[in-house]
Design a protein around this motif. Structure first.
Motif, mmCIF file in Angstrom:
data_model
loop_
_atom_site.group_PDB
_atom_site.id
_atom_site.type_symbol
_atom_site.label_atom_id
_atom_site.label_comp_id
_atom_site.label_asym_id
_atom_site.label_seq_id
_atom_site.Cartn_x
_atom_site.Cartn_y
_atom_site.Cartn_z
ATOM 1 N N GLU A 88 37.158 96.990 41.446
ATOM 2 C CA GLU A 88 36.956 98.024 42.863
ATOM 3 C C GLU A 88 36.017 97.650 42.964
ATOM 4 O O GLU A 88 34.787 97.867 43.946
ATOM 5 C CB GLU A 88 36.574 99.663 41.653
ATOM 6 N N TYR A 89 34.644 96.529 41.925
ATOM 7 C CA TYR A 89 33.724 96.470 42.365
ATOM 8 C C TYR A 89 33.502 94.950 42.648
ATOM 9 O O TYR A 89 32.541 94.185 42.813
ATOM 10 C CB TYR A 89 32.794 95.847 41.219
ATOM 11 N N GLY A 90 34.831 94.227 42.857
ATOM 12 C CA GLY A 90 35.446 92.906 42.619
ATOM 13 C C GLY A 90 34.464 91.963 42.032
ATOM 14 O O GLY A 90 34.242 90.344 41.867
ATOM 15 N N ALA A 91 34.231 92.559 40.675
ATOM 16 C CA ALA A 91 33.895 91.200 39.619
ATOM 17 C C ALA A 91 34.812 90.410 39.154
ATOM 18 O O ALA A 91 36.083 90.630 39.211
ATOM 19 C CB ALA A 91 32.852 92.196 38.784
ATOM 20 N N GLN A 92 34.332 89.070 38.899
ATOM 21 C CA GLN A 92 35.640 88.513 38.887
ATOM 22 C C GLN A 92 35.617 88.257 36.921
ATOM 23 O O GLN A 92 34.750 87.179 36.101
ATOM 24 C CB GLN A 92 35.086 86.840 38.804
ATOM 25 N N VAL A 93 36.376 89.485 36.720
ATOM 26 C CA VAL A 93 36.367 88.983 34.972
ATOM 27 C C VAL A 93 38.433 89.085 34.810
ATOM 28 O O VAL A 93 38.533 89.735 34.928
ATOM 29 C CB VAL A 93 35.686 90.444 34.565
ATOM 30 N N LYS A 94 37.894 88.372 33.279
ATOM 31 C CA LYS A 94 39.205 88.328 32.861
ATOM 32 C C LYS A 94 39.360 88.473 31.533
ATOM 33 O O LYS A 94 38.828 88.582 31.193
ATOM 34 C CB LYS A 94 40.079 87.108 33.122
ATOM 35 N N PHE A 95 40.061 89.339 30.818
ATOM 36 C CA PHE A 95 40.317 89.477 29.555
ATOM 37 C C PHE A 95 41.886 88.779 28.719
ATOM 38 O O PHE A 95 42.951 88.630 30.042
ATOM 39 C CB PHE A 95 40.919 90.995 29.152
ATOM 40 N N CYS A 96 41.550 88.761 27.492
ATOM 41 C CA CYS A 96 43.306 87.801 27.178
ATOM 42 C C CYS A 96 43.012 89.003 25.486
ATOM 43 O O CYS A 96 41.505 89.066 24.993
ATOM 44 C CB CYS A 96 43.076 86.675 26.794
ATOM 45 N N TYR A 97 43.872 89.645 25.226
ATOM 46 C CA TYR A 97 44.091 90.135 23.629
ATOM 47 C C TYR A 97 45.365 89.431 23.035
ATOM 48 O O TYR A 97 46.098 89.241 23.461
ATOM 49 C CB TYR A 97 44.736 91.050 24.432
ATOM 50 N N ILE A 98 44.762 88.954 21.698
ATOM 51 C CA ILE A 98 45.526 88.147 21.117
ATOM 52 C C ILE A 98 45.626 89.197 19.667
ATOM 53 O O ILE A 98 43.978 89.641 18.676
ATOM 54 C CB ILE A 98 45.012 86.858 20.850
ATOM 55 N N ASN A 99 47.154 89.244 19.449
ATOM 56 C CA ASN A 99 46.851 89.752 17.589
ATOM 57 C C ASN A 99 46.879 88.821 16.820
ATOM 58 O O ASN A 99 47.709 87.763 16.685
ATOM 59 C CB ASN A 99 47.828 90.690 17.662
ATOM 60 N N CYS A 100 45.887 87.879 16.128
ATOM 61 C CA CYS A 100 45.521 86.486 14.942
ATOM 62 C C CYS A 100 47.083 86.638 14.031
ATOM 63 O O CYS A 100 47.227 85.665 14.025
ATOM 64 C CB CYS A 100 44.062 86.847 14.560
ATOM 65 N N ARG A 101 47.333 87.990 13.965
ATOM 66 C CA ARG A 101 47.611 87.864 12.466
ATOM 67 C C ARG A 101 49.140 87.676 13.164
ATOM 68 O O ARG A 101 49.952 87.250 12.768
ATOM 69 C CB ARG A 101 47.527 89.395 11.990
ATOM 70 N N ARG A 143 36.290 79.712 37.258
ATOM 71 C CA ARG A 143 34.974 80.854 37.627
ATOM 72 C C ARG A 143 34.481 82.077 37.536
ATOM 73 O O ARG A 143 34.735 82.853 38.475
ATOM 74 C CB ARG A 143 34.446 80.046 39.485
ATOM 75 N N ILE A 144 35.383 82.722 36.442
ATOM 76 C CA ILE A 144 35.536 83.765 35.406
ATOM 77 C C ILE A 144 34.437 84.239 34.525
ATOM 78 O O ILE A 144 33.725 83.046 33.676
ATOM 79 C CB ILE A 144 36.643 84.454 35.918
ATOM 80 N N ILE A 145 34.259 85.472 33.937
ATOM 81 C CA ILE A 145 33.632 86.041 32.706
ATOM 82 C C ILE A 145 35.393 86.321 32.077
ATOM 83 O O ILE A 145 35.630 87.175 33.129
ATOM 84 C CB ILE A 145 33.391 87.002 32.669
#
Length: 409
Positions: A88-101, A143-145
């Protein structure tokens, strides 16, 4: 008609009384629309990650609490809302979810991180350092957070050490166009003890502790979930209450409460019952407990299995650490495994005790000091079943230790 048995099973299933509307709702990985009794944690986590909407890095945050206290659900819930806000705000954000086990190694962790910034990494063949380097430069190009969620991070750190965490918590110093924030989630409240103090201080810029649910809260969670999971009027009040009470007594574990309900429903369905009763929950508990012990036995490390087998071979109401060590020593010889010290064996015994596989109690011997008495807490048959199916261990089951032959004259 050789199939008549199966015909019956299948026909009963299709034509029998359907108790479930949607049993998936009772699974661990289902994220509900509302998370009762976790509003405060949602707000706190939300306000911690909010700065990324204005392209600022947010603090690293460390979440801990026992299994089934809603840590993963809250993290995924907050991040999925953050994701739609960022668009919505055009923020350059990316996520990565990792289950370490599940991921199991530093290599695979860095490979997953690389994939989520669009790089493909071969399944093996590079050094961990090399994969990390590729990830770092690929990330900087984007170029992201980048917000990284490392769930059950305790399992990987205990297994492999914390070098990879050190790399990750330091990564911002070498990035120019991107920024990284880490959300670590741990089931073990003592994780600090395993971490280098520098890693810990940079990982836990913010801390969030999830306390266990009490019986009343669990009842609400189950009530909400059961409306979606079961047909109307199928779940008795007493079954709901007893599931919450059992899980609260254990340690406020919602996951266990949901398991109890799901398995109780399956038991009731198999019996052709019209409703899920307290009795079905009791049967489910026995069933789950049995499976938990079998899983625990299968997943023990080599030396824990040898220690358990030593207690099995001593076959007495109470063995001492010294006696166990003697038999363990012989079993290691038989198997060609390197010996651990007696002190390390003591730690393994304590671990088996906390898992409920053995009972280790300290007994005072008057002026002779104190000693530990150790006995098996699970049936010998169960050990034979599980270890008998494992080629390396099946011959150790029939091994007869020299030490016990001497003493049983």
């Amino acid at each position: 008609m050789g199939n008549s048995v199966l015909d019956d099973v299948f026909d009963n299933f299709v034509n029998g009384i359907r108790l479930f509307k949607d049993r998936e709702v009772l699974r661990h990985d289902y994220i509900p629309d509302k998370l009762p009794h976790r509003e405060d944690q949602i707000r706190l986590l939300g306000s911690t990650v909010a700065p990324v909407l204005k392209d600022a890095r947010c603090s690293n945050i460390f979440i801990y609490g026992k299994t089934g206290t809603g840590k993963t659900a809250v993290a995924k819930y907050v991040l999925s809302h953050l994701e739609s806000k960022a668009k919505e705000y055009g923020a350059q954000v990316k996520f990565c979810y990792i289950n370490c086990r599940m991921t199991g190694s530093e290599y695979r962790v860095f490979a997953s991180l690389s994939q989520s910034v669009g790089l493909s990494i071969p399944f093996t063949g590079l050094s961990v350092g090399e994969v990390f380097e590729r990830f770092r430069s690929g990330l900087d190009q984007s170029r992201i957070i980048f917000i990284i969620v490392l769930d059950e991070v305790d399992s990987l750190i205990k297994d492999r050490g914390d070098a990879f965490m050190y790399e990750l918590t330091r990564i911002n110093e070498t990035l120019h166009k991107s920024k990284v924030s880490i959300i670590g989630i741990s089931n073990d409240l003592r994780l600090k003890e395993f971490l280098d103090p520098r890693v810990f201080s940079s990982l836990s810029e913010e801390e969030l502790v999830f306390r266990p649910y009490d019986a009343g809260e669990l009842r609400n969670i189950l009530l909400e979930r059961s409306k979606l999971a079961f047909q109307e009027g199928v779940l008795s009040d007493s079954a709901l209450s007893i599931s919450s009470a059992l899980a609260a007594a254990e340690h406020g574990d919602a996951r266990r409460a949901l398991d109890l309900l799901r398995v109780a429903g399956e038991v009731a369905e198999r019996q052709g019952a019209k409703a899920v009763t307290e009795e079905h929950v009791r049967q489910a508990e026995k069933h789950i407990e049995h499976n938990r012990v079998i899983e625990a036995l299968k997943n023990l490390t080599l030396h824990s299995k040898l220690v358990l087998l030593s207690v099995y071979h001593l076959n007495k109401p109470s063995a001492t650490t010294g006696e166990i060590y003697d038999v363990y020593n012989e079993l290691c010889g038989e198997m060609g495994a390197g010996l651990l010290t007696q002190r390390r064996l003591g730690t393994l015994v304590n671990e088996l005790d906390s898992m409920g596989l053995v009972n280790a109690r300290v007994v005072s011997m008057g002026r002779y000091g104190r000693t530990k008495k150790i006995r098996l807490e699970i049936s010998r048959g169960l050990i034979r079943d599980v270890f008998g199916g494992d080629n390396r261990f099946s011959q150790l089951l029939s091994y007869s230790p020299k030490i016990t032959n001497k003493s049983s004259n």
